[in-house]
Design a protein around this motif. Structure first.
Motif, PDB file in Angstrom:
ATOM      1  N   GLY A 145      -6.766   1.094   5.970  1.00 26.02           N
ATOM      2  CA  GLY A 145      -6.364   1.455   4.425  1.00 26.02           C
ATOM      3  C   GLY A 145      -6.414   0.154   3.675  1.00 26.02           C
ATOM      4  N   PRO A 146      -6.132   0.138   2.514  1.00 30.21           N
ATOM      5  CA  PRO A 146      -6.110  -0.943   1.629  1.00 30.21           C
ATOM      6  C   PRO A 146      -4.871  -1.753   2.143  1.00 30.21           C
ATOM      7  CG  PRO A 146      -5.397   0.814   0.499  1.00 30.21           C
ATOM      8  CD  PRO A 146      -5.800   1.444   1.746  1.00 30.21           C
ATOM      9  N   TYR A 147      -3.876  -1.431   2.621  1.00 26.86           N
ATOM     10  CA  TYR A 147      -2.688  -2.078   2.590  1.00 26.86           C
ATOM     11  C   TYR A 147      -2.278  -2.354   4.051  1.00 26.86           C
ATOM     12  CZ  TYR A 147      -2.068  -0.587  -2.111  1.00 26.86           C
ATOM     13  OH  TYR A 147      -2.521  -0.306  -3.387  1.00 26.86           O
ATOM     14  N   LYS A 148      -1.648  -3.656   4.306  1.00 29.63           N
ATOM     15  CA  LYS A 148      -1.162  -4.039   5.917  1.00 29.63           C
ATOM     16  C   LYS A 148       0.420  -4.255   5.675  1.00 29.63           C
ATOM     17  CE  LYS A 148      -5.483  -4.362   6.743  1.00 29.63           C
ATOM     18  NZ  LYS A 148      -6.100  -3.130   6.430  1.00 29.63           N
ATOM     19  N   ALA A 149       0.747  -4.411   6.984  1.00 32.59           N
ATOM     20  CA  ALA A 149       2.159  -4.574   7.232  1.00 32.59           C
ATOM     21  C   ALA A 149       2.797  -5.745   6.725  1.00 32.59           C
ATOM     22  CB  ALA A 149       2.529  -4.100   8.485  1.00 32.59           C
ATOM     23  N   ASN A 150       2.412  -6.293   5.361  1.00 32.76           N
ATOM     24  CA  ASN A 150       3.047  -7.624   4.898  1.00 32.76           C
ATOM     25  C   ASN A 150       3.146  -7.580   3.495  1.00 32.76           C
ATOM     26  OD1 ASN A 150       0.514  -8.369   3.754  1.00 32.76           O
ATOM     27  ND2 ASN A 150      -0.143  -8.687   5.863  1.00 32.76           N
ATOM     28  N   PHE A 151       3.689  -8.373   2.829  1.00 30.46           N
ATOM     29  CA  PHE A 151       4.112  -8.270   1.460  1.00 30.46           C
ATOM     30  C   PHE A 151       2.775  -8.785   0.635  1.00 30.46           C
ATOM     31  CE2 PHE A 151       8.487  -8.475   2.797  1.00 30.46           C
ATOM     32  CZ  PHE A 151       8.989  -7.173   2.085  1.00 30.46           C
ATOM     33  N   LYS A 152       1.896  -9.667   1.176  1.00 36.59           N
ATOM     34  CA  LYS A 152       0.835 -10.176   0.333  1.00 36.59           C
ATOM     35  C   LYS A 152       0.004  -9.205   0.246  1.00 36.59           C
ATOM     36  CE  LYS A 152      -2.697 -13.605   0.826  1.00 36.59           C
ATOM     37  NZ  LYS A 152      -3.429 -14.384   1.727  1.00 36.59           N
ATOM     38  N   SER A 153      -0.168  -8.206   1.074  1.00 37.32           N
ATOM     39  CA  SER A 153      -1.466  -6.946   0.801  1.00 37.32           C
ATOM     40  C   SER A 153      -0.696  -6.065  -0.233  1.00 37.32           C
ATOM     41  CB  SER A 153      -1.309  -6.164   2.005  1.00 37.32           C
ATOM     42  OG  SER A 153      -0.395  -5.324   2.181  1.00 37.32           O
ATOM     43  N   PHE A 154       0.514  -5.952  -0.560  1.00 32.49           N
ATOM     44  CA  PHE A 154       0.827  -5.387  -1.880  1.00 32.49           C
ATOM     45  C   PHE A 154       0.667  -5.943  -3.284  1.00 32.49           C
ATOM     46  CE2 PHE A 154       3.601  -3.470   1.499  1.00 32.49           C
ATOM     47  CZ  PHE A 154       3.085  -1.957   1.314  1.00 32.49           C
ATOM     48  N   THR A 155       0.403  -7.075  -3.151  1.00 30.74           N
ATOM     49  CA  THR A 155       0.096  -7.964  -4.400  1.00 30.74           C
ATOM     50  C   THR A 155      -1.271  -7.323  -5.156  1.00 30.74           C
ATOM     51  OG1 THR A 155      -1.367  -9.833  -3.382  1.00 30.74           O
ATOM     52  CG2 THR A 155       1.131 -10.057  -3.649  1.00 30.74           C
ATOM     53  N   GLN A 156      -1.839  -6.821  -4.283  1.00 30.94           N
ATOM     54  CA  GLN A 156      -3.297  -6.000  -5.310  1.00 30.94           C
ATOM     55  C   GLN A 156      -2.890  -4.830  -5.810  1.00 30.94           C
ATOM     56  OE1 GLN A 156      -6.278  -5.424  -2.254  1.00 30.94           O
ATOM     57  NE2 GLN A 156      -4.712  -4.449  -0.640  1.00 30.94           N
ATOM     58  N   TYR A 157      -1.709  -4.189  -5.372  1.00 32.59           N
ATOM     59  CA  TYR A 157      -1.170  -2.973  -5.986  1.00 32.59           C
ATOM     60  C   TYR A 157      -1.232  -2.803  -7.569  1.00 32.59           C
ATOM     61  CZ  TYR A 157       1.001   1.441  -6.943  1.00 32.59           C
ATOM     62  OH  TYR A 157       1.484   2.752  -7.388  1.00 32.59           O
ATOM     63  N   GLN A 158      -1.740  -1.700  -8.311  1.00 38.47           N
ATOM     64  CA  GLN A 158      -1.599  -1.791  -9.803  1.00 38.47           C
ATOM     65  C   GLN A 158      -0.965  -0.348  -9.870  1.00 38.47           C
ATOM     66  OE1 GLN A 158      -5.720  -2.171 -11.159  1.00 38.47           O
ATOM     67  NE2 GLN A 158      -5.710  -4.450 -10.937  1.00 38.47           N
ATOM     68  N   ILE A 159      -0.070  -0.432 -10.796  1.00 35.07           N
ATOM     69  CA  ILE A 159       0.624   0.782 -11.205  1.00 35.07           C
ATOM     70  C   ILE A 159      -0.511   1.933 -11.785  1.00 35.07           C
ATOM     71  CG2 ILE A 159       2.502   1.906 -12.349  1.00 35.07           C
ATOM     72  CD1 ILE A 159       4.017  -0.607 -12.031  1.00 35.07           C
ATOM     73  N   PRO A 160      -0.650   2.725 -11.274  1.00 31.33           N
ATOM     74  CA  PRO A 160      -1.530   4.003 -11.894  1.00 31.33           C
ATOM     75  C   PRO A 160      -1.146   4.412 -13.488  1.00 31.33           C
ATOM     76  CG  PRO A 160      -0.519   5.013 -10.298  1.00 31.33           C
ATOM     77  CD  PRO A 160       0.043   3.437 -10.169  1.00 31.33           C
ATOM     78  N   ASP A 161      -1.993   4.614 -14.262  1.00 30.79           N
ATOM     79  CA  ASP A 161      -1.902   4.971 -15.638  1.00 30.79           C
ATOM     80  C   ASP A 161      -1.084   6.139 -15.639  1.00 30.79           C
ATOM     81  OD1 ASP A 161      -3.363   2.795 -16.657  1.00 30.79           O
ATOM     82  OD2 ASP A 161      -5.116   3.743 -16.631  1.00 30.79           O
ATOM     83  N   TRP A 162      -1.291   7.204 -14.889  1.00 31.27           N
ATOM     84  CA  TRP A 162      -0.435   8.439 -15.072  1.00 31.27           C
ATOM     85  C   TRP A 162       0.966   8.091 -14.607  1.00 31.27           C
ATOM     86  CZ3 TRP A 162       2.441   9.783 -10.964  1.00 31.27           C
ATOM     87  CH2 TRP A 162       2.165   9.257  -9.981  1.00 31.27           C
ATOM     88  N   TYR A 163       1.293   7.091 -13.906  1.00 30.32           N
ATOM     89  CA  TYR A 163       2.624   6.599 -13.739  1.00 30.32           C
ATOM     90  C   TYR A 163       3.185   6.280 -14.910  1.00 30.32           C
ATOM     91  CZ  TYR A 163       7.049   5.163 -11.424  1.00 30.32           C
ATOM     92  OH  TYR A 163       8.124   5.136 -11.228  1.00 30.32           O
ATOM     93  N   GLN A 164       2.818   5.311 -15.442  1.00 31.24           N
ATOM     94  CA  GLN A 164       2.937   4.445 -16.588  1.00 31.24           C
ATOM     95  C   GLN A 164       3.210   5.418 -17.982  1.00 31.24           C
ATOM     96  OE1 GLN A 164       4.192   1.685 -16.775  1.00 31.24           O
ATOM     97  NE2 GLN A 164       2.832   0.052 -15.505  1.00 31.24           N
ATOM     98  N   ASP A 165       2.398   6.394 -18.025  1.00 28.89           N
ATOM     99  CA  ASP A 165       2.557   7.294 -19.093  1.00 28.89           C
ATOM    100  C   ASP A 165       3.534   8.550 -18.698  1.00 28.89           C
ATOM    101  OD1 ASP A 165       0.867   5.705 -20.409  1.00 28.89           O
ATOM    102  OD2 ASP A 165      -0.931   6.796 -19.844  1.00 28.89           O
TER     103      ASP A 165
END
Length: 121
Positions: free
Chosen positions: A58-78
């Motif tokens: 998957g796109p994420y690994k067991a470290n904090f650095k991998s989460f820096t690529q995460y973007q909050i989805p538009d459906w969540y923002q709205d």
């Protein structure tokens, strides 16, 4: 991504079934002692390695650095409505849910007895 999640879930289900059925030689369910023995003998390391391999695709690994690529989805923002499961002070004793902090003071409640026995006066 959906296929990856499905494969991981299927592997987890397979492990659950294997653990449940381990030691079942006949049509009757194994006793608690038989289940404990069969689980302790069962080698789950191969299945766990398979799950870890799938999860690591998957796109994420067991470290904090991998989460820096995460973007909050538009459906969540709205979103106008949401339900969140959250951690609270009642999680510390982890006993009978979120009414624990109130019921631990009521002498006729089970939480009162539990709290007194576990943590004292």
């Amino acid at each position: 991504m959906k296929q990856l999640i499905l494969k991981t879930v299927k592997s987890a289900i397979a492990i659950s079934i294997a653990v449940s059925l381990a030691g079942c030689g006949g049509s009757s369910a194994p006793s608690k002692e038989e289940t404990k023995t069969s689980i302790s003998k069962m080698d789950t390391s191969a299945k766990l390695a398979e799950i870890k391999k799938v999860a690591n695709q998957g796109p994420y690994k067991a470290n904090f650095k991998s989460f820096t690529q995460y973007q909050i989805p538009d459906w969540y923002q709205d979103a106008k409505f949401g339900i969140f499961i959250h951690w609270g002070a009642y999680s510390v004793p982890a006993h009978n849910g979120e009414w624990y902090p109130r019921k631990m003071y009521l002498q006729n409640e089970e939480e009162y007895t539990y709290h007194k026995n576990k943590f004292g006066d």
